[in-house]
Design a protein around this motif. Structure first.
Motif, mmCIF file in Angstrom:
data_model
loop_
_atom_site.group_PDB
_atom_site.id
_atom_site.type_symbol
_atom_site.label_atom_id
_atom_site.label_comp_id
_atom_site.label_asym_id
_atom_site.label_seq_id
_atom_site.Cartn_x
_atom_site.Cartn_y
_atom_site.Cartn_z
ATOM 1 N N SER A 44 -10.127 -4.004 3.841
ATOM 2 C CA SER A 44 -11.567 -3.764 4.010
ATOM 3 C C SER A 44 -12.165 -3.192 2.731
ATOM 4 O O SER A 44 -13.277 -3.554 2.335
ATOM 5 N N LEU A 45 -11.419 -2.308 2.093
ATOM 6 C CA LEU A 45 -11.876 -1.695 0.861
ATOM 7 C C LEU A 45 -12.097 -2.748 -0.220
ATOM 8 O O LEU A 45 -13.098 -2.721 -0.935
ATOM 9 N N ARG A 46 -11.190 -3.695 -0.295
ATOM 10 C CA ARG A 46 -11.302 -4.767 -1.289
ATOM 11 C C ARG A 46 -12.550 -5.617 -1.025
ATOM 12 O O ARG A 46 -13.288 -5.966 -1.949
ATOM 13 N N ASP A 47 -12.787 -5.938 0.252
ATOM 14 C CA ASP A 47 -13.980 -6.718 0.618
ATOM 15 C C ASP A 47 -15.256 -5.952 0.280
ATOM 16 O O ASP A 47 -16.206 -6.524 -0.262
ATOM 17 N N ASP A 48 -15.256 -4.671 0.612
ATOM 18 C CA ASP A 48 -16.450 -3.860 0.351
ATOM 19 C C ASP A 48 -16.681 -3.653 -1.143
ATOM 20 O O ASP A 48 -17.827 -3.523 -1.581
ATOM 21 N N LEU A 49 -15.622 -3.644 -1.924
ATOM 22 C CA LEU A 49 -15.779 -3.516 -3.367
ATOM 23 C C LEU A 49 -16.572 -4.699 -3.929
ATOM 24 O O LEU A 49 -17.486 -4.517 -4.733
ATOM 25 N N ASP A 50 -16.235 -5.888 -3.453
ATOM 26 C CA ASP A 50 -16.984 -7.071 -3.904
ATOM 27 C C ASP A 50 -18.461 -6.955 -3.538
ATOM 28 O O ASP A 50 -19.338 -7.253 -4.348
ATOM 29 N N LYS A 51 -18.724 -6.506 -2.319
ATOM 30 C CA LYS A 51 -20.106 -6.357 -1.860
ATOM 31 C C LYS A 51 -20.830 -5.271 -2.656
ATOM 32 O O LYS A 51 -21.999 -5.421 -3.011
ATOM 33 N N PHE A 52 -20.107 -4.172 -2.933
ATOM 34 C CA PHE A 52 -20.710 -3.071 -3.686
ATOM 35 C C PHE A 52 -21.074 -3.507 -5.103
ATOM 36 O O PHE A 52 -22.130 -3.143 -5.626
ATOM 37 N N GLN A 53 -20.197 -4.299 -5.710
ATOM 38 C CA GLN A 53 -20.468 -4.782 -7.062
ATOM 39 C C GLN A 53 -21.701 -5.681 -7.112
ATOM 40 O O GLN A 53 -22.348 -5.787 -8.140
ATOM 41 N N LYS A 54 -22.015 -6.296 -5.983
ATOM 42 C CA LYS A 54 -23.206 -7.158 -5.902
ATOM 43 C C LYS A 54 -24.458 -6.370 -5.545
ATOM 44 O O LYS A 54 -25.520 -6.951 -5.356
ATOM 45 N N GLY A 55 -24.326 -5.040 -5.408
ATOM 46 C CA GLY A 55 -25.495 -4.203 -5.185
ATOM 47 C C GLY A 55 -25.673 -3.688 -3.765
ATOM 48 O O GLY A 55 -26.689 -3.071 -3.460
ATOM 49 N N ASN A 56 -24.720 -3.887 -2.896
ATOM 50 C CA ASN A 56 -24.819 -3.433 -1.510
ATOM 51 C C ASN A 56 -24.366 -1.973 -1.431
ATOM 52 O O ASN A 56 -23.175 -1.663 -1.466
ATOM 53 N N ASP A 57 -25.335 -1.056 -1.326
ATOM 54 C CA ASP A 57 -25.007 0.373 -1.283
ATOM 55 C C ASP A 57 -24.276 0.776 -0.007
ATOM 56 O O ASP A 57 -23.473 1.713 -0.014
ATOM 57 N N SER A 58 -24.529 0.092 1.091
ATOM 58 C CA SER A 58 -23.824 0.400 2.344
ATOM 59 C C SER A 58 -22.327 0.161 2.183
ATOM 60 O O SER A 58 -21.509 0.888 2.755
ATOM 61 N N ALA A 59 -21.976 -0.847 1.422
ATOM 62 C CA ALA A 59 -20.557 -1.118 1.171
ATOM 63 C C ALA A 59 -19.928 0.045 0.411
ATOM 64 O O ALA A 59 -18.764 0.390 0.643
ATOM 65 N N GLY A 60 -20.679 0.672 -0.472
ATOM 66 C CA GLY A 60 -20.177 1.847 -1.184
ATOM 67 C C GLY A 60 -19.879 2.993 -0.238
ATOM 68 O O GLY A 60 -18.875 3.689 -0.391
ATOM 69 N N ARG A 61 -20.742 3.183 0.743
ATOM 70 C CA ARG A 61 -20.493 4.239 1.738
ATOM 71 C C ARG A 61 -19.234 3.925 2.539
ATOM 72 O O ARG A 61 -18.426 4.822 2.823
ATOM 73 N N ARG A 62 -19.070 2.661 2.902
ATOM 74 C CA ARG A 62 -17.868 2.271 3.643
ATOM 75 C C ARG A 62 -16.620 2.462 2.790
ATOM 76 O O ARG A 62 -15.562 2.867 3.296
ATOM 77 N N MET A 63 -16.738 2.202 1.500
ATOM 78 C CA MET A 63 -15.603 2.409 0.601
ATOM 79 C C MET A 63 -15.203 3.879 0.557
ATOM 80 O O MET A 63 -14.016 4.208 0.602
#
Length: 64
Positions: free
Chosen positions: A18-37
């Motif tokens: 999940s962390l790996r998936d959220d990292l990709d999303k975070f790099q694209k600008g999704n701040d919610s993914a950063g919180r999940r990370m």
């Protein structure tokens, strides 16, 4: 005790995926993914501490 550690490691692997998936999303600008990370990292840290404690308990049982 060992079954609990195996279960914990399996959960950790899921968190890492999940962390790996959220990292990709975070790099694209999704701040919610950063919180999940951050949450996943906190859970991984707790799980590592639990495993360390369980390993130490098993070692102490073997010595006694």
């Amino acid at each position: 005790m060992l079954n609990i550690m195996i279960s914990t490691i399996e959960k950790m692997q899921g968190n890492l995926d999940s962390l790996r998936d959220d990292l990709d999303k975070f790099q694209k600008g999704n701040d919610s993914a950063g919180r999940r990370m951050r949450k996943a990292c906190s859970e991984l840290s707790k799980a590592c501490k639990d495993i360390r404690k369980d390993v130490q308990d098993v070692r102490l049982q073997r010595k006694s």
